[in-house]
Design a protein around this motif. Structure first.
Motif, PDB file in Angstrom:
ATOM      1  N   GLY A   1       9.389  10.727 -13.452  1.00  8.78           N
ATOM      2  CA  GLY A   1       9.367  12.124 -13.850  1.00  8.78           C
ATOM      3  C   GLY A   1       8.201  12.833 -13.171  1.00  8.78           C
ATOM      4  O   GLY A   1       7.544  13.688 -13.746  1.00  8.78           O
ATOM      5  N   ARG A   2       7.938  12.441 -11.907  1.00  8.23           N
ATOM      6  CA  ARG A   2       6.769  12.952 -11.183  1.00  8.23           C
ATOM      7  C   ARG A   2       7.167  14.112 -10.281  1.00  8.23           C
ATOM      8  O   ARG A   2       8.186  14.049  -9.605  1.00  8.23           O
ATOM      9  N   PRO A   3       6.334  15.177 -10.213  1.00  4.40           N
ATOM     10  CA  PRO A   3       6.647  16.291  -9.305  1.00  4.40           C
ATOM     11  C   PRO A   3       6.708  15.777  -7.869  1.00  4.40           C
ATOM     12  O   PRO A   3       5.874  14.964  -7.471  1.00  4.40           O
TER      13      PRO A   3
ATOM     14  N   ASN B   1       3.871  15.485  -5.031  1.00  3.22           N
ATOM     15  CA  ASN B   1       2.727  14.598  -5.253  1.00  3.22           C
ATOM     16  C   ASN B   1       2.948  13.309  -4.452  1.00  3.22           C
ATOM     17  O   ASN B   1       3.726  12.462  -4.855  1.00  3.22           O
ATOM     18  N   PRO B   2       2.276  13.186  -3.290  1.00  8.03           N
ATOM     19  CA  PRO B   2       2.606  12.111  -2.353  1.00  8.03           C
ATOM     20  C   PRO B   2       2.321  10.702  -2.876  1.00  8.03           C
ATOM     21  O   PRO B   2       1.501  10.517  -3.761  1.00  8.03           O
ATOM     22  N   LEU B   3       3.002   9.732  -2.268  1.00  7.93           N
ATOM     23  CA  LEU B   3       2.890   8.330  -2.684  1.00  7.93           C
ATOM     24  C   LEU B   3       1.972   7.569  -1.729  1.00  7.93           C
ATOM     25  O   LEU B   3       1.861   7.933  -0.559  1.00  7.93           O
ATOM     26  N   ILE B   4       1.345   6.525  -2.230  1.00  8.36           N
ATOM     27  CA  ILE B   4       0.518   5.680  -1.372  1.00  8.36           C
ATOM     28  C   ILE B   4       1.400   4.572  -0.781  1.00  8.36           C
ATOM     29  O   ILE B   4       2.169   3.929  -1.506  1.00  8.36           O
ATOM     30  N   VAL B   5       1.292   4.377   0.547  1.00 13.48           N
ATOM     31  CA  VAL B   5       2.053   3.321   1.220  1.00 13.48           C
ATOM     32  C   VAL B   5       1.203   2.049   1.245  1.00 13.48           C
ATOM     33  O   VAL B   5       0.075   2.059   1.745  1.00 13.48           O
TER      34      VAL B   5
ATOM     35  N   ASP C   1       1.950  16.055   6.496  1.00 10.05           N
ATOM     36  CA  ASP C   1       1.941  15.367   7.784  1.00 10.05           C
ATOM     37  C   ASP C   1       0.942  14.223   7.805  1.00 10.05           C
ATOM     38  O   ASP C   1       0.713  13.599   8.839  1.00 10.05           O
ATOM     39  N   THR C   2       0.312  13.975   6.675  1.00  9.41           N
ATOM     40  CA  THR C   2      -0.598  12.836   6.567  1.00  9.41           C
ATOM     41  C   THR C   2       0.021  11.805   5.639  1.00  9.41           C
ATOM     42  O   THR C   2       0.925  12.114   4.862  1.00  9.41           O
ATOM     43  N   VAL C   3      -0.491  10.560   5.758  1.00  8.15           N
ATOM     44  CA  VAL C   3       0.017   9.487   4.898  1.00  8.15           C
ATOM     45  C   VAL C   3      -1.172   8.756   4.270  1.00  8.15           C
ATOM     46  O   VAL C   3      -2.221   8.595   4.898  1.00  8.15           O
TER      47      VAL C   3
ATOM     48  N   ALA D   1       5.964   1.973  -0.882  1.00  2.00           N
ATOM     49  CA  ALA D   1       5.401   3.187  -1.483  1.00  2.00           C
ATOM     50  C   ALA D   1       5.257   2.934  -2.970  1.00  2.00           C
ATOM     51  O   ALA D   1       6.215   2.503  -3.620  1.00  2.00           O
ATOM     52  N   ALA D   2       4.054   3.147  -3.504  1.00  2.00           N
ATOM     53  CA  ALA D   2       3.876   2.847  -4.923  1.00  2.00           C
ATOM     54  C   ALA D   2       2.842   3.745  -5.577  1.00  2.00           C
ATOM     55  O   ALA D   2       1.655   3.655  -5.283  1.00  2.00           O
ATOM     56  N   PRO D   3       3.291   4.608  -6.478  1.00  7.24           N
ATOM     57  CA  PRO D   3       2.350   5.278  -7.372  1.00  7.24           C
ATOM     58  C   PRO D   3       2.113   4.361  -8.560  1.00  7.24           C
ATOM     59  O   PRO D   3       2.684   3.264  -8.629  1.00  7.24           O
ATOM     60  N   SER D   4       1.253   4.768  -9.480  1.00 13.30           N
ATOM     61  CA  SER D   4       1.059   3.961 -10.679  1.00 13.30           C
ATOM     62  C   SER D   4       2.368   3.926 -11.476  1.00 13.30           C
ATOM     63  O   SER D   4       3.126   4.898 -11.496  1.00 13.30           O
ATOM     64  N   ALA D   5       2.622   2.786 -12.153  1.00 13.32           N
ATOM     65  CA  ALA D   5       3.932   2.539 -12.767  1.00 13.32           C
ATOM     66  C   ALA D   5       4.026   3.080 -14.200  1.00 13.32           C
ATOM     67  O   ALA D   5       4.543   2.422 -15.093  1.00 13.32           O
TER      68      ALA D   5
ATOM     69  N   LEU E   1      -8.822   0.946 -12.842  1.00  9.80           N
ATOM     70  CA  LEU E   1      -8.731   2.343 -12.407  1.00  9.80           C
ATOM     71  C   LEU E   1      -8.093   2.375 -11.020  1.00  9.80           C
ATOM     72  O   LEU E   1      -8.256   1.430 -10.243  1.00  9.80           O
ATOM     73  N   GLU E   2      -7.411   3.476 -10.698  1.00  6.19           N
ATOM     74  CA  GLU E   2      -6.719   3.578  -9.412  1.00  6.19           C
ATOM     75  C   GLU E   2      -7.696   3.520  -8.240  1.00  6.19           C
ATOM     76  O   GLU E   2      -8.887   3.790  -8.392  1.00  6.19           O
ATOM     77  N   SER E   3      -7.151   3.253  -7.042  1.00  7.64           N
ATOM     78  CA  SER E   3      -7.968   3.097  -5.832  1.00  7.64           C
ATOM     79  C   SER E   3      -8.769   4.355  -5.500  1.00  7.64           C
ATOM     80  O   SER E   3      -8.386   5.468  -5.855  1.00  7.64           O
ATOM     81  N   THR E   4      -9.860   4.147  -4.794  1.00 10.12           N
ATOM     82  CA  THR E   4     -10.611   5.249  -4.181  1.00 10.12           C
ATOM     83  C   THR E   4      -9.749   5.824  -3.063  1.00 10.12           C
ATOM     84  O   THR E   4      -9.143   5.064  -2.307  1.00 10.12           O
ATOM     85  N   ILE E   5      -9.678   7.153  -2.948  1.00  8.26           N
ATOM     86  CA  ILE E   5      -8.956   7.758  -1.819  1.00  8.26           C
ATOM     87  C   ILE E   5      -9.960   8.457  -0.920  1.00  8.26           C
ATOM     88  O   ILE E   5     -10.747   9.284  -1.380  1.00  8.26           O
ATOM     89  N   VAL E   6      -9.934   8.108   0.384  1.00  9.09           N
ATOM     90  CA  VAL E   6     -10.819   8.780   1.341  1.00  9.09           C
ATOM     91  C   VAL E   6      -9.981   9.366   2.477  1.00  9.09           C
ATOM     92  O   VAL E   6      -9.092   8.711   3.016  1.00  9.09           O
TER      93      VAL E   6
ATOM     94  N   GLY F   1      -2.100  15.199  -6.097  1.00  6.62           N
ATOM     95  CA  GLY F   1      -1.922  14.634  -7.436  1.00  6.62           C
ATOM     96  C   GLY F   1      -3.078  14.921  -8.363  1.00  6.62           C
ATOM     97  O   GLY F   1      -2.942  14.862  -9.584  1.00  6.62           O
ATOM     98  N   MET F   2      -4.250  15.236  -7.810  1.00 11.88           N
ATOM     99  CA  MET F   2      -5.427  15.413  -8.651  1.00 11.88           C
ATOM    100  C   MET F   2      -5.366  16.719  -9.446  1.00 11.88           C
ATOM    101  O   MET F   2      -6.169  16.935 -10.340  1.00 11.88           O
ATOM    102  N   LYS F   3      -4.433  17.620  -9.081  1.00 14.50           N
ATOM    103  CA  LYS F   3      -4.375  18.875  -9.833  1.00 14.50           C
ATOM    104  C   LYS F   3      -3.622  18.711 -11.142  1.00 14.50           C
ATOM    105  O   LYS F   3      -3.752  19.526 -12.051  1.00 14.50           O
TER     106      LYS F   3
ATOM    107  N   ARG G   1      -2.616  17.225 -14.820  1.00 11.24           N
ATOM    108  CA  ARG G   1      -3.376  16.648 -15.911  1.00 11.24           C
ATOM    109  C   ARG G   1      -2.813  15.260 -16.183  1.00 11.24           C
ATOM    110  O   ARG G   1      -2.076  15.017 -17.105  1.00 11.24           O
ATOM    111  N   HIS G   2      -3.190  14.327 -15.276  1.00 12.59           N
ATOM    112  CA  HIS G   2      -2.803  12.919 -15.397  1.00 12.59           C
ATOM    113  C   HIS G   2      -3.348  12.324 -16.675  1.00 12.59           C
ATOM    114  O   HIS G   2      -4.120  12.946 -17.372  1.00 12.59           O
ATOM    115  N   TYR G   3      -3.122  11.065 -16.880  1.00 15.77           N
ATOM    116  CA  TYR G   3      -3.881  10.244 -17.809  1.00 15.77           C
ATOM    117  C   TYR G   3      -4.040  10.911 -19.158  1.00 15.77           C
ATOM    118  O   TYR G   3      -5.065  10.788 -19.812  1.00 15.77           O
TER     119      TYR G   3
END
Ligand code: AMP
Ligand code: MG
Length: 359
Positions: A64-66, A69-73, A123-125, A147-151, A186-191, A237-239, A241-243
């Motif tokens: 049920g995710r917008p 909101n991109p997924l991590i590969v 255009d980024t992954v 591709a996996a977001p949190s489950a 906690l989820e991964s650091t994103i840089v 995804g940070m915008k 109200r997750h969690y």
């Protein structure tokens, strides 16, 4: 849909033959376009084939995710990176050498092989190589690109154990692999490596200081800890109200004695109005609180334990049907930065700051 549950006890080379066969079958499910939830060292992921747009659409539907909101590969081998990342700067190679496999996600320009369904139109992954042996073997058997977001269902805390994945995803996906509890929680650091200097978009176990130790300068997305920056966060995804726990969460900051007194007073008021009140406490202050449900995150000195326990406690409060939650505050340095970032988001940035010496 019937969700098959697979229990994996083994780690690394110690998988039993049956476990290896089960992981191979789960990999086949991914290759055919199905969805498999799996353990990683951070939280459980909800995996689909990252190069198949239909799989990514299914992930969004199951959560049920917008879909912006991109997924991590997720990949399992360094040599697989070039197929999804169009340009790999030296900085990315240095970070990979230092932190992969592990809880670090890098943003890089995408190749044509990665469908826009996976990157939410960008255009980024986002790419990560997890260290969890179950995740690594599943990714290899599943074709190399998962591709996996949190489950979790969108808006629920990320699952740190298979029990929570079953609660949210049972009946919605093909397979859940139960590999025990997440080590980090906690989820991964994103840089982001497409900007200069590289910028942290989401704090995690790998801190800004650790990244700067490798790269020199690393900046921080200003929206991470402040609600009032007036800017949109750069990780889409940070915008959201997750969690979000079901009860209204408020973080209380100040001297220990004042925090416990404030929380006890407001808990008593809330309870008189018919609320059921939960408190997120540290071990040190646990005996001081008077409320319906008081949960300990562990010792204030052990941030790793706090990180591991946080999401489980938020879920427990949902189960306990608390309607108001108060939490202690943490230093926002080191791993505390990731803890405070998740807490503030869960709280919709509701923070009460108590003065040290009131007049
Ligand atoms: P989750 O999969 O639940 O850990 O969330 C993935 C996070 O990564 C979300 O906050 C996304 O917005 C972020 N993300 C994924 N891909 C990108 C990208 N290409 N650029 C910026 N942020 C991204
Ligand atoms: Mg998530």
């Amino acid at each position: 849909m019937d969700t098959k549950i697979i229990r994996i006890e083994g780690q690394g080379e110690t998988f039993s033959m049956e476990e290896d066969r089960a992981l191979r079958e789960a990999g086949e499910v991914l290759r055919r376009g199905g969805l498999v939830a799996f353990p990683t060292e951070t939280v459980y992921g909800l995996g689909g084939n990252a190069l198949n747009p239909e799989s990514s659409r299914k992930i969004y539907a199951a959560k049920g995710r917008p879909s912006d909101n991109p997924l991590i590969v997720h990949i399992a081998r360094m040599e697989d990176l070039a197929r999804v990342a169009g340009q790999i700067p030296e900085a990315a190679m240095e970070l990979a050498r230092a932190f992969w496999p592990g809880p670090l996600t890098m943003i890089l320009p995408k190749t044509q092989e990665v469908p826009y369904e996976t990157t939410g139109g960008l255009d980024t992954v986002a790419v990560r190589m997890p260290s969890h042996p179950v995740a690594r073997r599943l990714i290899s058997y599943g074709g190399g690109y998962v591709a996996a977001p949190s489950a979790n269902l969108s808006g629920r805390p990320s699952p740190t154990s298979a029990r929570y994945v079953k609660e949210d995803m049972g009946g919605r996906i093909d397979v859940i692999i139960d590999g025990g509890d997440g080590e980090i929680g906690l989820e991964s650091t994103i840089v982001d490596l497409t900007v200069s200097p590289p910028q942290v978009l989401r704090p995690g176990y790998v801190t800004r200081e650790m990244l700067a130790g490798v790269l020199g300068q690393v900046s921080m997305d200003q929206t991470i800890l402040r609600a009032d920056s007036g800017q949109a966060p750069r990780a889409p995804g940070m915008k959201y109200r997750h969690y979000a726990p079901k009860g209204e969460l408020t973080i209380v900051s100040g001297q220990a004695g004042r925090v416990t007194a404030y929380i006890n007073a407001i808990a008593a008021e809330d309870e008189a109005r018919g609320h059921r009140v939960g408190v997120i406490a540290t071990e040190e202050l646990l005996p001081e609180y008077r409320a319906d449900v008081v949960c300990s995150l562990g010792s204030r000195r052990d941030e790793e334990e706090i990180a591991r326990r946080l999401y489980g406690i938020l879920r427990r409060f949902d189960d306990e049907k608390v309607t108001r939650i108060y939490s202690e505050c943490f230093d926002d340095t080191g791993l505390g930065q990731a803890i405070m970032n998740r807490l503030l988001k869960a709280a919709g940035h509701r923070l009460v700051v108590l003065e040290d010496n009131p007049k």
